[in-house]
Enzyme design. Structure first.
Site, PDB file in Angstrom:
ATOM      1  CD  GLN A  89    -135.361  15.829  -0.338  1.00  0.00           C
ATOM      2  OE1 GLN A  89    -135.715  16.824   0.554  1.00  0.00           O
ATOM      3  NE2 GLN A  89    -134.116  14.952   0.172  1.00  0.00           N
ATOM      4  CG  HIS A 153    -134.003  18.825   3.935  1.00  0.00           C
ATOM      5  ND1 HIS A 153    -133.028  19.062   4.813  1.00  0.00           N
ATOM      6  CD2 HIS A 153    -134.259  17.699   3.629  1.00  0.00           C
ATOM      7  CE1 HIS A 153    -132.756  17.654   4.968  1.00  0.00           C
ATOM      8  NE2 HIS A 153    -133.476  16.755   4.214  1.00  0.00           N
ATOM      9  CD  GLU A 247    -139.286  16.241  16.137  1.00  0.00           C
ATOM     10  OE1 GLU A 247    -139.672  17.328  16.121  1.00  0.00           O
ATOM     11  OE2 GLU A 247    -138.092  16.251  16.735  1.00  0.00           O
ATOM     12  CE1 TYR A 257    -143.757  22.489  17.740  1.00  0.00           C
ATOM     13  CE2 TYR A 257    -143.159  24.781  16.885  1.00  0.00           C
ATOM     14  CZ  TYR A 257    -143.933  23.600  17.628  1.00  0.00           C
ATOM     15  OH  TYR A 257    -145.418  24.187  17.889  1.00  0.00           O
ATOM     16  CE1 TYR A 268    -131.044  10.150   6.540  1.00  0.00           C
ATOM     17  CE2 TYR A 268    -130.179  12.126   5.546  1.00  0.00           C
ATOM     18  CZ  TYR A 268    -131.255  11.379   6.001  1.00  0.00           C
ATOM     19  OH  TYR A 268    -132.719  12.098   5.762  1.00  0.00           O
TER      20      TYR A 268
END
Lengths: 373, 133
Positions: A89, A153, A247, A257, A268
């Site tokens: 990513q 991420h 979220e 958080y 997954y």
């Protein structure tokens, strides 16, 4: 008797568990929308971020590492862009002009970078100025560490607050048990710095031994949407959860958080991560998506160009390939709408200086939403 | 005793060859499963089932099993071509995952031998190196 109680409990548990993955908040498909979508810039692969300049140009980051300027129908490739760590990513990510860009010319860019001793990469933030067709005065302002070869991420979005500080996100880099809850490590955080990269002295962990003092909030998974609320000035994020745990959060100084201690999602593979969705000392999202839409990009609509849209929030969906409009009542999501379905993975959405909405879609390009008169 | 031993030996050889794969392939698949969980699972999903019309399935995929070289090329460089998988047309881009050649071989061995897929020939590092854009 005992057996039947256990059986009953088992049914309750199973019921709750399966409910947790069902669609809890329905998305509506409107019959009419107050715009038509025009493909303004075609032929893009993964347009990750967009920035609007005072001269009418739009800068677009391609995840592969290209920075493209689009002006008066002409596209130009910008040179001297930082070398990106192109893996999973990671790549060239967000781009945002300084609020006082017309005077100082600073552009802020996040990207995956392999700078450092270890193999792999981590998210970096840099700033530069645009001179002709090249970036100049490049300065590295922040680099997450240590590098890792994980493909997951990186985050990352950038936004300036009303306080003049720059906020940006770094995802937890696929190390959920090491990074998000540890303020001495990078990843799974939202950071706050001055526009020159120095650390504000009133940051929450300044003075905490071993802490990364740029951290503003922690316990995040992978925030790929960051926007400033037009009225309250609060910083909002959207972040990818695991399966069923995406979220929207309102970011507060020093707050936790919760990832991966509390989450509404599951692995997954379908196995649980934790049985907790809330805990004292950890923040609750103002909204979570079940099933996951895979949110990316975030923009509040402040203009009155589109009938009925002012004050609502736009979020891209990668997984279901549409643009979501969330109708808000204060900090509460009261309605969800699916727009622009079937065009492709929606990576970024912004309101331009002209008050119009621009949407970046993978494999397509940048769409401009033309209001219906 | 000797007869018993020999009998066991002869019985166990075919059983072993059925139940235990080549250890090199097994190790490659193990590494490949970790690559899969990092780079592939978010789109192609846990059991390689994909999402109809968006992300092609890998499990029991006719395209994957019949287009070995093109599949290696796709994993090595990414791809943006229209393909037909099990009768459904797919035209979404797959970005270059940025894998090392060894990792391409490992993840190919994993997907070629999971979820009902199987192949006789292991994907080797040399085969990935020889695959051009």
């Amino acid at each position: 008797m005992k057996k039947s109680i256990i059986l009953f409990q088992l049914i309750v548990v199973t019921f709750n568990f399966s409910c947790g993955q069902e669609s809890e908040n329905q998305v509506d498909i409107p019959e009419n929308s107050p715009f038509s979508a025009e493909l303004l810039i075609d032929g893009l692969e993964i347009p990750w971020g967009m920035a609007f300049l005072p001269d009418g140009a739009i800068l677009i980051t391609e995840k592969s590492g290209e920075l493209i300027r689009f002006k008066d129908g002409i596209r130009t490739k910008i040179s001297n862009v930082p070398q990106v760590y192109q893996r999973g990513q990671g790549g060239l990510l967000d781009i945002v002009p300084h609020p006082d860009y017309s005077n100082n010319g600073w552009l802020y860019i996040t990207y995956a970078s392999s700078e450092g001793e270890e193999k792999g990469g981590h998210t970096a933030l840099m700033r530069a100025k645009l001179k002709g067709n090249e970036l100049v005065d490049n300065e590295l302002l922040y680099k997450g560490s240590p590098n890792t070869t994980k493909g997951q991420h990186f985050g990352s979005r950038i936004v300036f607050g009303d306080d003049g500080y720059l906020y940006f996100s770094i995802g937890e880099r696929g190390a959920r048990d090491e990074n998000p809850q540890d303020i001495t490590r990078d990843g799974g955080k939202i950071y706050r710095i001055n526009d020159d990269g120095s650390i504000p002295q009133d940051n929450p962990f300044v003075g905490t031994e071993g802490a990364k003092t740029a951290i503003y909030s922690y316990g995040h998974r992978n925030p790929q949407g960051l926007a400033k609320h037009p009225e309250t000035g609060a910083i909002w994020d959207n972040e990818h959860g695991p399966r069923g745990g995406d979220e929207i959060n309102i970011i507060e100084k020093g707050a936790n958080y919760g990832w991966p201690v509390i989450t509404y999602g599951i692995n997954y593979s379908g196995t649980p991560i934790t049985d907790k969705t809330e805990m004292e000392g950890m923040e609750q999202p103002i909204h979570y998506w079940v099933p996951s839409i895979a949110p990316s990009g975030m923009a509040f609509i402040t203009s009155d160009k589109y009938e009925g849209y002012q004050g609502s929030l736009l979020v891209g969906s990668l997984a279901f390939q549409y643009l979501e409009r969330l109708v808000l009542d204060g900090n509460k999501v009261v309605k969800r709408e699916k727009l622009m379905g079937g065009l492709g993975r929606v990576r970024d959405v912004r309101q331009g200086p002209d008050g119009l909405i621009y949407v970046a879609i993978e494999g397509k390009g940048v769409y401009k939403l033309i209001p219906k008169s | 005793m000797k007869t018993l031993f020999l009998t066991l030996l002869f019985v166990s050889i075919p059983i072993c060859s059925v139940f235990s794969q080549d250890p090199a392939l097994e190790e490659s698949m193990q590494r490949g499963s970790e690559i899969y969980a990092d780079f592939c699972v978010t789109c192609h999903l846990e059991k390689g089932e994909g999402v109809p019309h968006t992300f092609p399935p890998l499990a029991k995929s006719d395209y994957l099993m019949n287009n070995r070289e093109a599949s290696i090329r796709g994993v090595k460089f990414g791809q943006q071509i229209e393909i037909v998988v099990n009768g459904v047309t797919y035209n979404s881009a797959m970005p270059d995952p940025g894998l090392e050649n060894e990792e391409v071989a490992d993840v190919m061995n994993y997907i070629l031998n999971s979820w009902g897929n199987s192949t006789d020939k292991m994907v080797t590092l040399e085969e990935v190196e020889a695959t051009q854009k």
